[in-house]
Write a protein that holds these residues in place. Structure first.
Motif, PDB file in Angstrom:
ATOM      1  N   MET A 294      10.570  38.528 -12.912  1.00  0.00           N
ATOM      2  CA  MET A 294      11.513  38.739 -14.010  1.00  0.00           C
ATOM      3  C   MET A 294      12.517  37.594 -14.035  1.00  0.00           C
ATOM      4  N   THR A 295      12.713  37.015 -15.216  1.00  0.00           N
ATOM      5  CA  THR A 295      13.734  35.995 -15.433  1.00  0.00           C
ATOM      6  C   THR A 295      14.681  36.512 -16.498  1.00  0.00           C
ATOM      7  N   ALA A 296      15.963  36.612 -16.176  1.00  0.00           N
ATOM      8  CA  ALA A 296      16.914  37.206 -17.111  1.00  0.00           C
ATOM      9  C   ALA A 296      18.225  36.436 -17.110  1.00  0.00           C
ATOM     10  N   THR A 297      18.891  36.486 -18.251  1.00  0.00           N
ATOM     11  CA  THR A 297      20.252  35.977 -18.373  1.00  0.00           C
ATOM     12  C   THR A 297      21.075  37.012 -19.109  1.00  0.00           C
ATOM     13  N   VAL A 298      22.279  37.251 -18.630  1.00  0.00           N
ATOM     14  CA  VAL A 298      23.190  38.219 -19.231  1.00  0.00           C
ATOM     15  C   VAL A 298      24.430  37.457 -19.691  1.00  0.00           C
TER      16      VAL A 298
ATOM     17  N   ASP B 114      26.688  47.313 -33.471  1.00  0.00           N
ATOM     18  CA  ASP B 114      28.018  47.212 -34.074  1.00  0.00           C
ATOM     19  C   ASP B 114      28.041  47.610 -35.540  1.00  0.00           C
ATOM     20  N   GLY B 115      27.165  48.485 -35.951  1.00  0.00           N
ATOM     21  CA  GLY B 115      27.187  48.953 -37.330  1.00  0.00           C
ATOM     22  C   GLY B 115      26.858  47.844 -38.302  1.00  0.00           C
ATOM     23  N   ASP B 116      27.779  47.552 -39.222  1.00  0.00           N
ATOM     24  CA  ASP B 116      27.513  46.571 -40.273  1.00  0.00           C
ATOM     25  C   ASP B 116      27.738  45.135 -39.821  1.00  0.00           C
ATOM     26  N   ARG B 117      28.321  44.938 -38.624  1.00  0.00           N
ATOM     27  CA  ARG B 117      28.576  43.578 -38.158  1.00  0.00           C
ATOM     28  C   ARG B 117      27.304  42.964 -37.586  1.00  0.00           C
ATOM     29  N   PRO B 118      27.216  41.610 -37.550  1.00  0.00           N
ATOM     30  CA  PRO B 118      26.028  40.982 -36.966  1.00  0.00           C
ATOM     31  C   PRO B 118      25.812  41.441 -35.528  1.00  0.00           C
ATOM     32  N   ALA B 119      24.564  41.704 -35.188  1.00  0.00           N
ATOM     33  CA  ALA B 119      24.254  42.193 -33.852  1.00  0.00           C
ATOM     34  C   ALA B 119      24.576  41.130 -32.804  1.00  0.00           C
ATOM     35  N   GLN B 120      25.198  41.543 -31.712  1.00  0.00           N
ATOM     36  CA  GLN B 120      25.544  40.636 -30.627  1.00  0.00           C
ATOM     37  C   GLN B 120      24.506  40.754 -29.516  1.00  0.00           C
ATOM     38  N   LEU B 121      23.887  39.628 -29.161  1.00  0.00           N
ATOM     39  CA  LEU B 121      22.910  39.598 -28.081  1.00  0.00           C
ATOM     40  C   LEU B 121      23.640  39.537 -26.744  1.00  0.00           C
ATOM     41  N   LEU B 122      23.480  40.573 -25.936  1.00  0.00           N
ATOM     42  CA  LEU B 122      24.146  40.599 -24.631  1.00  0.00           C
ATOM     43  C   LEU B 122      23.333  39.903 -23.549  1.00  0.00           C
ATOM     44  N   GLY B 123      22.012  40.036 -23.614  1.00  0.00           N
ATOM     45  CA  GLY B 123      21.168  39.442 -22.598  1.00  0.00           C
ATOM     46  C   GLY B 123      19.712  39.585 -22.975  1.00  0.00           C
ATOM     47  N   HIS B 124      18.868  38.793 -22.321  1.00  0.00           N
ATOM     48  CA  HIS B 124      17.439  38.870 -22.603  1.00  0.00           C
ATOM     49  C   HIS B 124      16.661  38.464 -21.367  1.00  0.00           C
ATOM     50  N   ALA B 125      15.383  38.836 -21.361  1.00  0.00           N
ATOM     51  CA  ALA B 125      14.559  38.622 -20.175  1.00  0.00           C
ATOM     52  C   ALA B 125      13.117  38.394 -20.555  1.00  0.00           C
ATOM     53  N   GLU B 126      12.400  37.729 -19.665  1.00  0.00           N
ATOM     54  CA  GLU B 126      10.951  37.608 -19.723  1.00  0.00           C
ATOM     55  C   GLU B 126      10.403  38.116 -18.401  1.00  0.00           C
ATOM     56  N   ALA B 127       9.277  38.808 -18.455  1.00  0.00           N
ATOM     57  CA  ALA B 127       8.742  39.417 -17.243  1.00  0.00           C
ATOM     58  C   ALA B 127       7.224  39.324 -17.208  1.00  0.00           C
TER      59      ALA B 127
END
Length: 242
Positions: free
Chosen positions: A174-178, A212-225
Motif C-alpha cells: 500500500m502506498t498512501a498520502t494523507v 461538503d455539500g455544494d462546495r467543491p469536494a476536498q481530497l483528504l488523501g489517496h492510495a494505491e494498493a
C-alpha cells in the motif's frame, strides 16, 4: 522502539488489518507534505505482540524475532490525476445497501469493513458499487481517529472494488498520502476502483473526500494498493498455523 498491533485492529481474526498496520508504520516515518509512504507486508502481522523496529534513513523494517513482518519507506505520492470525483454522501450511504460483505465476508472480524464488529469499536465501512465500475462508502470518523485510522479507511474499499467478494484477498503493498486529517463527526466519502490484475495480484485505488455539500469536494488523501488472492483459512502469522 517497539511496534504492537492491538487485537482490536485485526483484519483476519489472528492478524492485523493491513491498512491500520501500514498506517502505524507510516506514522513512525513522519512523511512531509507531498510525500507518501509505501508499506510492503511480508507476513500477516501478529496481534498483541511486541515487534522490533529497525529504523533506517527514510525507511524502517518491523520484525517478529528474525522474521520480517513489513518494510516501509518514504517516496513520491501517487499521481492524483485520474482519481474519480466523489459521489454525494447520500449516494455513498445508499451504496452500502449493496455491500457484498453483508451476504458473505471472508474476514467478518476486520477492523475496517467487518460485519461482525460492534459500532464504535471498528470502522464498519460498507463499500458498494456505484456507476462507472466504481465503489463508494460513507464514513463518519470517531473521536479517536488518527493516521492509522485513515489508512484503514483507504484500505478495504479497494479490496472490494477489486473483487474480494469472489476471491478472498489480503493487502500486499500500500502506498498512501494523507493531505489533511479528517475531523471527527464530519461526513466523508471514500471512493475505490480497480486498476488491473495479474494472476493472484489485484491492483486498486482509493480516495477519501470531505462531503461538503455544494462546495467543491476536498481530497483528504489517496492510495494505491496491491492485493493478493489467498485461502482465508491459512492467513495466520508465521509459526501460528494449525
Amino acid at each position: 522502539m517497539s511496534f504492537v498491533v492491538p487485537a482490536r485492529f485485526c483484519g483476519p481474526p489472528e492478524s492485523g488489518n493491513g491498512g491500520w498496520v501500514s498506517g502505524h508504520a507510516a506514522s513512525l516515518l513522519s512523511p512531509g507534505p507531498g510525500e507518501a509512504v509505501t508499506v510492503r507486508l511480508r507476513t500477516p502481522p501478529p496481534l498483541d505482540r511486541e515487534l522490533a523496529v529497525d529504523r533506517l534513513d527514510g525507511s524502517l523494517r518491523v520484525l517478529d524475532g528474525d522474521r520480517l513482518v513489513l518494510e516501509a519507506s518514504i517516496g513520491a505520492a501517487p499521481d492524483p490525476r485520474g482519481i474519480p470525483a466523489p459521489v454525494s454522501f447520500a449516494d455513498a450511504q445508499a451504496a452500502g445497501e449493496r455491500y457484498e460483505g453483508l451476504v458473505a465476508h471472508p474476514f467478518p472480524t476486520c477492523y475496517s469493513c467487518g460485519t461482525a464488529r460492534e459500532p464504535g469499536d471498528a470502522l464498519r465501512l460498507q463499500p458498494g458499487p456505484v456507476d462507472g465500475g466504481l465503489y463508494a462508502c460513507a464514513w463518519v470518523p470517531a473521536p479517536d481517529v488518527g493516521p492509522e485510522t485513515v489508512w484503514a479507511a483507504l484500505d478495504c474499499p479497494g479490496g472490494w472494488a477489486s473483487g474480494i467478494a469472489g476471491r478472498p484477498m489480503v493487502l500486499g503493498t500500500m502506498t498512501a498520502t494523507v493531505h489533511t486529517a479528517p475531523v471527527p463527526g464530519e461526513p466523508y466519502v471514500i471512493m475505490a476502483w480497480q486498476r488491473g490484475s495479474q494472476g493472484r495480484k489485484h491492483l486498486s485505488g482509493t480516495a477519501v473526500y470531505a462531503a461538503d455539500g455544494d462546495r467543491p469536494a476536498q481530497l483528504l488523501g489517496h492510495a494505491e494498493a496491491t492485493w493478493i488472492a489467498v485461502d482465508p483459512d491459512t492467513v495466520r502469522p508465521l509459526g501460528e498455523n494449525a
